[in-house]
Design a protein around this motif. Structure first.
Motif, PDB file in Angstrom:
ATOM      1  N   ALA A 107      -2.650   7.764 -12.638  1.00 52.63           N
ATOM      2  CA  ALA A 107      -2.464   9.061 -12.884  1.00 52.63           C
ATOM      3  C   ALA A 107      -1.685  10.001 -11.967  1.00 52.63           C
ATOM      4  CB  ALA A 107      -4.041   9.225 -12.156  1.00 52.63           C
ATOM      5  N   GLN A 108      -1.576   9.820 -10.724  1.00 52.77           N
ATOM      6  CA  GLN A 108      -0.786  10.496  -9.877  1.00 52.77           C
ATOM      7  C   GLN A 108       0.050  10.323  -9.143  1.00 52.77           C
ATOM      8  OE1 GLN A 108      -4.223  11.327  -7.411  1.00 52.77           O
ATOM      9  NE2 GLN A 108      -4.368  13.871  -8.015  1.00 52.77           N
ATOM     10  N   GLU A 109       0.794   9.262  -9.797  1.00 49.90           N
ATOM     11  CA  GLU A 109       2.064   8.367  -9.168  1.00 49.90           C
ATOM     12  C   GLU A 109       3.433   9.206  -9.368  1.00 49.90           C
ATOM     13  OE1 GLU A 109       3.745   4.042 -10.215  1.00 49.90           O
ATOM     14  OE2 GLU A 109       3.668   5.015 -11.776  1.00 49.90           O
ATOM     15  N   LEU A 110       3.494   9.909 -10.177  1.00 47.14           N
ATOM     16  CA  LEU A 110       4.631  11.295 -10.085  1.00 47.14           C
ATOM     17  C   LEU A 110       4.583  11.750  -9.084  1.00 47.14           C
ATOM     18  CD1 LEU A 110       6.275  11.731 -13.915  1.00 47.14           C
ATOM     19  CD2 LEU A 110       7.029   9.753 -12.238  1.00 47.14           C
ATOM     20  N   SER A 111       3.601  12.526  -8.908  1.00 43.22           N
ATOM     21  CA  SER A 111       3.410  13.416  -8.384  1.00 43.22           C
ATOM     22  C   SER A 111       2.972  12.488  -6.827  1.00 43.22           C
ATOM     23  CB  SER A 111       2.729  14.295  -8.371  1.00 43.22           C
ATOM     24  OG  SER A 111       0.734  13.777  -8.268  1.00 43.22           O
ATOM     25  N   LEU A 112       2.812  11.677  -6.969  1.00 38.37           N
ATOM     26  CA  LEU A 112       2.568  11.279  -5.158  1.00 38.37           C
ATOM     27  C   LEU A 112       3.737  10.697  -4.886  1.00 38.37           C
ATOM     28  CD1 LEU A 112      -0.936   9.607  -5.111  1.00 38.37           C
ATOM     29  CD2 LEU A 112      -0.226  11.344  -4.506  1.00 38.37           C
ATOM     30  N   GLY A 152       1.359  -1.449   0.034  1.00 37.98           N
ATOM     31  CA  GLY A 152       0.294   0.440   0.151  1.00 37.98           C
ATOM     32  C   GLY A 152       1.056   1.249  -0.459  1.00 37.98           C
ATOM     33  N   VAL A 153       1.851   0.667  -0.403  1.00 42.35           N
ATOM     34  CA  VAL A 153       2.678   2.517  -0.608  1.00 42.35           C
ATOM     35  C   VAL A 153       2.255   2.888  -1.696  1.00 42.35           C
ATOM     36  CG1 VAL A 153       4.874   2.979  -1.293  1.00 42.35           C
ATOM     37  CG2 VAL A 153       4.756   1.255   0.941  1.00 42.35           C
ATOM     38  N   THR A 154       2.265   2.577  -3.144  1.00 41.59           N
ATOM     39  CA  THR A 154       2.094   2.809  -3.968  1.00 41.59           C
ATOM     40  C   THR A 154       0.349   3.067  -3.931  1.00 41.59           C
ATOM     41  OG1 THR A 154       4.372   2.808  -4.814  1.00 41.59           O
ATOM     42  CG2 THR A 154       2.496   3.413  -6.526  1.00 41.59           C
TER      43      THR A 154
END
Length: 312
Positions: free
Chosen positions: A61-66, A54-56
């Motif tokens: 959609a928002q993977e890079l910003s998160l 559950g880290v990612t």
């Protein structure tokens, strides 16, 4: 490499896992977990563990910003404890890191382990307990190039183990395991009892190995490649059973696997040494054996459908 334990995936399944992880829109978590239970190839483990713990988030959609936000958060957490040195804690961690590093040369740096541990303890206002280092070490190995991923993976696991790491949790798990051991492997139970290796709850007790096995997920006793393969199965286990329940049966399956050797050992040196430094074994078979044991126990009424916790 002698450090690698091959996964049980076929080449086609490995490719399928890679495609699931590389999905453009969202990772299919059920499909990923099913594949990961068979063992995760080294090249895919770092990415797969992040989703399983559950880290990612599955949505891409928002993977890079998160990811950037997580990096910034980790750096803030790291800076926070550096202004609060707590020298006695530093000495304790350094002493254990030194000892662990000498016994496990695959770990990269004492400084990195200490830094990650200090960050976690400060963030959670937690006390340092002996053994935390062993739970952190696999993440330090898997995430060689990212303190952020190593930290949040470790944090995710510690969240799942919150009950098991309490005194009451360890006590209940030990009672459950010993009760099942007496029913399922009576000859080995009698041998360990005769050798006074089942007394838990104090450092002087001969059952200290049992406390360590249960609370540290065998991370201290098994060779690292076996730990990684075992944790692949833990992190991808079906939601209907707790990690602690599955781990209890894995401990029983390990004892069953090693039973012949254990029955030959006695004394104050041979038996404790073996229990604290387990040989490499096929963890896929161990997990399968553990699941079969659990089904057998359910059928015989030795544990309830809710598992071992509170059922014995």
């Amino acid at each position: 490499s002698a450090l690698l334990v091959p996964a049980m995936l076929t080449p086609r399944e490995e490719q399928e896992m890679a495609e699931v992880l590389e999905s453009e829109c969202a990772v299919e978590m059920d499909k990923l977990a099913t594949l990961c239970r068979l063992g995760i190839p080294e090249r895919l483990r770092a990415e797969a563990w992040k989703y399983l713990l559950g880290v990612t988030r599955p949505e891409k959609a928002q993977e890079l910003s998160l990811g950037k936000l997580m990096e910034q958060r980790y750096l803030r957490l790291e800076r926070a404890w550096q202004s609060d040195p707590k020298l006695e804690l530093t000495r304790r961690i350094k002493a254990e890191v030194r000892g662990h590093h000498a016994a496990a040369p695959h770990l990269r740096s004492r400084q990195r382990l200490e830094r990650l541990l200090r960050t976690y303890l400060h963030c959670h206002a937690a006390d340092y307990t002996s053994g935390m280092l062993h739970l952190l070490a696999p993440f330090e190995h898997v995430y060689r190039d990212s303190d952020t991923d190593a930290y949040f993976g470790f944090e995710g696991l510690m969240g799942q183990l919150s009950w098991a790491l309490t005194f009451e949790g360890r006590k209940q798990m030990a009672v459950a395991l010993l009760t099942l051991l007496r029913h399922l492997l009576p000859e080995l139970y009698a041998h360990l009892e005769a050798e006074e290796r089942l007394t838990t709850g104090s450092p002087a007790g001969g059952g200290g190995w049992l406390d360590s096995w249960l609370s540290l997920l065998l991370s201290k006793e098994l060779p690292l490649p076996c730990v990684l393969r075992l944790w692949d199965a833990y992190f991808s286990a079906p939601p209907e059973g707790s990690l602690q329940e599955l781990h209890t049966f894995v401990c029983l399956a390990v004892l069953e696997t090693c039973q012949d050797e254990l029955l030959e050992l006695d004394g104050d040196e041979e038996l404790p040494q073996y229990l604290q430094h387990l040989p490499a074994m096929d963890m896929g078979r161990v997990v399968t054996s553990a699941l079969n044991m659990r089904d057998d126990c359910l059928a015989r009424g030795l544990c309830g459908s809710g598992g071992t916790r509170g059922a014995l």
